[in-house]
Write an enzyme that holds these catalytic residues in place. Structure first.
Site, PDB file in Angstrom:
ATOM      1  N   LYS A  15      32.326  32.561  47.968  1.00 14.09           N
ATOM      2  CA  LYS A  15      30.860  32.622  47.999  1.00 14.09           C
ATOM      3  C   LYS A  15      30.325  32.019  49.302  1.00 14.09           C
ATOM      4  O   LYS A  15      29.533  32.641  50.009  1.00 14.09           O
ATOM      5  CB  LYS A  15      30.265  31.884  46.787  1.00 14.09           C
ATOM      6  CG  LYS A  15      30.744  32.441  45.435  1.00 14.09           C
ATOM      7  CD  LYS A  15      30.126  31.714  44.257  1.00 14.09           C
ATOM      8  CE  LYS A  15      30.503  30.249  44.127  1.00 14.09           C
ATOM      9  NZ  LYS A  15      31.932  30.005  43.791  1.00 14.09           N
ATOM     10  N   ARG A  90      24.727  28.976  36.811  1.00 15.80           N
ATOM     11  CA  ARG A  90      26.095  28.835  36.300  1.00 15.80           C
ATOM     12  C   ARG A  90      26.131  28.711  34.795  1.00 15.80           C
ATOM     13  O   ARG A  90      27.219  28.553  34.242  1.00 15.80           O
ATOM     14  CB  ARG A  90      26.710  27.552  36.871  1.00 15.80           C
ATOM     15  CG  ARG A  90      27.502  27.743  38.133  1.00 15.80           C
ATOM     16  CD  ARG A  90      27.698  26.342  38.675  1.00 15.80           C
ATOM     17  NE  ARG A  90      29.000  26.088  39.180  1.00 15.80           N
ATOM     18  CZ  ARG A  90      29.287  26.109  40.486  1.00 15.80           C
ATOM     19  NH1 ARG A  90      28.394  26.466  41.372  1.00 15.80           N
ATOM     20  NH2 ARG A  90      30.461  25.770  40.887  1.00 15.80           N
ATOM     21  N   ARG A 124      41.432  24.564  51.697  1.00 18.69           N
ATOM     22  CA  ARG A 124      40.105  24.676  52.344  1.00 18.69           C
ATOM     23  C   ARG A 124      39.754  23.435  53.158  1.00 18.69           C
ATOM     24  O   ARG A 124      40.029  22.324  52.769  1.00 18.69           O
ATOM     25  CB  ARG A 124      39.024  24.849  51.271  1.00 18.69           C
ATOM     26  CG  ARG A 124      37.608  24.705  51.862  1.00 18.69           C
ATOM     27  CD  ARG A 124      36.530  25.121  50.930  1.00 18.69           C
ATOM     28  NE  ARG A 124      36.588  24.479  49.644  1.00 18.69           N
ATOM     29  CZ  ARG A 124      35.909  24.908  48.579  1.00 18.69           C
ATOM     30  NH1 ARG A 124      35.131  25.962  48.664  1.00 18.69           N
ATOM     31  NH2 ARG A 124      36.022  24.266  47.443  1.00 18.69           N
ATOM     32  N   ARG A 158      36.894  18.438  50.719  1.00 17.60           N
ATOM     33  CA  ARG A 158      36.066  17.996  49.598  1.00 17.60           C
ATOM     34  C   ARG A 158      36.855  17.157  48.604  1.00 17.60           C
ATOM     35  O   ARG A 158      38.018  17.446  48.345  1.00 17.60           O
ATOM     36  CB  ARG A 158      35.468  19.215  48.881  1.00 17.60           C
ATOM     37  CG  ARG A 158      34.211  19.715  49.542  1.00 17.60           C
ATOM     38  CD  ARG A 158      33.754  21.055  49.063  1.00 17.60           C
ATOM     39  NE  ARG A 158      33.741  21.235  47.616  1.00 17.60           N
ATOM     40  CZ  ARG A 158      33.315  22.357  47.019  1.00 17.60           C
ATOM     41  NH1 ARG A 158      32.874  23.368  47.751  1.00 17.60           N
ATOM     42  NH2 ARG A 158      33.332  22.456  45.717  1.00 17.60           N
ATOM     43  N   ARG A 169      37.610  22.859  36.943  1.00 17.02           N
ATOM     44  CA  ARG A 169      36.478  23.695  37.407  1.00 17.02           C
ATOM     45  C   ARG A 169      36.632  25.134  36.933  1.00 17.02           C
ATOM     46  O   ARG A 169      35.672  25.794  36.559  1.00 17.02           O
ATOM     47  CB  ARG A 169      36.376  23.637  38.933  1.00 17.02           C
ATOM     48  CG  ARG A 169      35.771  22.336  39.426  1.00 17.02           C
ATOM     49  CD  ARG A 169      36.146  22.006  40.858  1.00 17.02           C
ATOM     50  NE  ARG A 169      35.707  22.971  41.842  1.00 17.02           N
ATOM     51  CZ  ARG A 169      36.130  22.972  43.105  1.00 17.02           C
ATOM     52  NH1 ARG A 169      37.005  22.066  43.511  1.00 17.02           N
ATOM     53  NH2 ARG A 169      35.678  23.875  43.949  1.00 17.02           N
TER      54      ARG A 169
END
Ligand code: AP5
Ligand code: MG
Ligand code: ZN
Length: 210
Positions: A15, A90, A124, A158, A169
């Site tokens: 996203k 969400r 990431r 993160r 998650r």
């Protein structure tokens, strides 16, 4: 407010990676609730402190907190011609609240199978200067440690990008967020793109949809 776009998909679907292109194509500003919560945490606000407990655990932040944040953000001048929502809504209550405050033109779902998510999230890193998103294997910077876009050397990872939290998650996504797909299908707003291909190919599919 003119119509807005929702970017939908599991954690690590791409996203944030695809948002820049859509912003360039449409001129609509990106509103990422995850980025807003992390900014609140960095600023040390009470909202940021409250959100951190949920984010670190991989759970969704309560709906009233998120809806309040969005309502306030939509009062800003740059939102008058519609926005690009990234990671919001969400839950069904968030979608219901959104339907009362903004008009949507489309919900673009980036579909990626669960077995790809952990490798995406755990590799990431992001640029501390401009928030550009990179990946150790799939999308590395041209020069190690230097942002291709702004030249910053402040790369960040993160706190919630570890395997244990990713699995939580993902479970939260399937239990609370995935049901929104049918909610939006019933309203004729839902389009899927294949997120399990090169970043450029995903971007081309999204451009074609827009
Ligand atoms: P948030 O920040 O929104 O995280 P998320 O939904 O888990 O999604 P990500 O940002 O992890 O993934 P992405 O889809 O943006 O993928 P990216 O482009 O970075 O939310 C964080 C937390 O905040 C939540 O857990 C929750 O606690 C809270 N929160 C936020 N919004 C909320 C809400 N509305 N309600 C309640 N709580 C909320 O890509 C991932 C990696 O893959 C990158 O390294 C990238 O380079 C790579 N990549 C991207 N595309 C490809 C591709 N096609 N091929 C290979 N690699 C790719
Ligand atoms: Mg993101
Ligand atoms: Zn940068």
């Amino acid at each position: 407010m003119a119509s807005s776009i929702v970017l939908f998909g599991p954690p690590g679907a791409g996203k944030g990676t695809q948002a820049g292109n859509i912003v360039n194509l449409t001129g609509k500003p990106q509103i990422s609730t995850g980025d807003m919560l992390r900014a609140a945490l960095t600023a040390g606000t009470s909202l940021g402190m409250e959100a951190k407990v949920y984010m670190d655990a991989g759970q969704l932040v309560p709906d009233d907190v998120i809806i309040g944040l969005i309502k306030e953000r939509l009062t800003q001048q740059d939102a008058v011609d519609g926005v690009l929502f990234d990671g919001f809504p969400r839950t069904i209550p968030q979608a219901e609240a959104l339907s009362e405050i903004a008009e949507l033109s489309i919900v673009i779902a980036i579909e990626v199978p669960d077995n790809r998510i952990v490798e995406r999230i755990c590799g990431r890193y992001t640029c501390g200067g401009c928030d550009a998103v990179f990946h150790d294997t799939f999308n590395p910077t041209a020069t190690e440690g230097v942002c291709d876009l702004c030249g910053s050397t402040q790369m960040k990872r993160r706190a919630d990008d570890n395997e244990a939290t990713v699995l939580t998650r993902l479970a939260a996504y399937h239990a609370q967020t995935a049901p929104l797909a049918d909610w939006y299908r019933q309203r004729d707003l839902f389009i899927s793109v294949n997120g399990d291909q090169d970043i450029e190919k995903v971007g081309a599919e999204i451009s074609a949809v827009l």
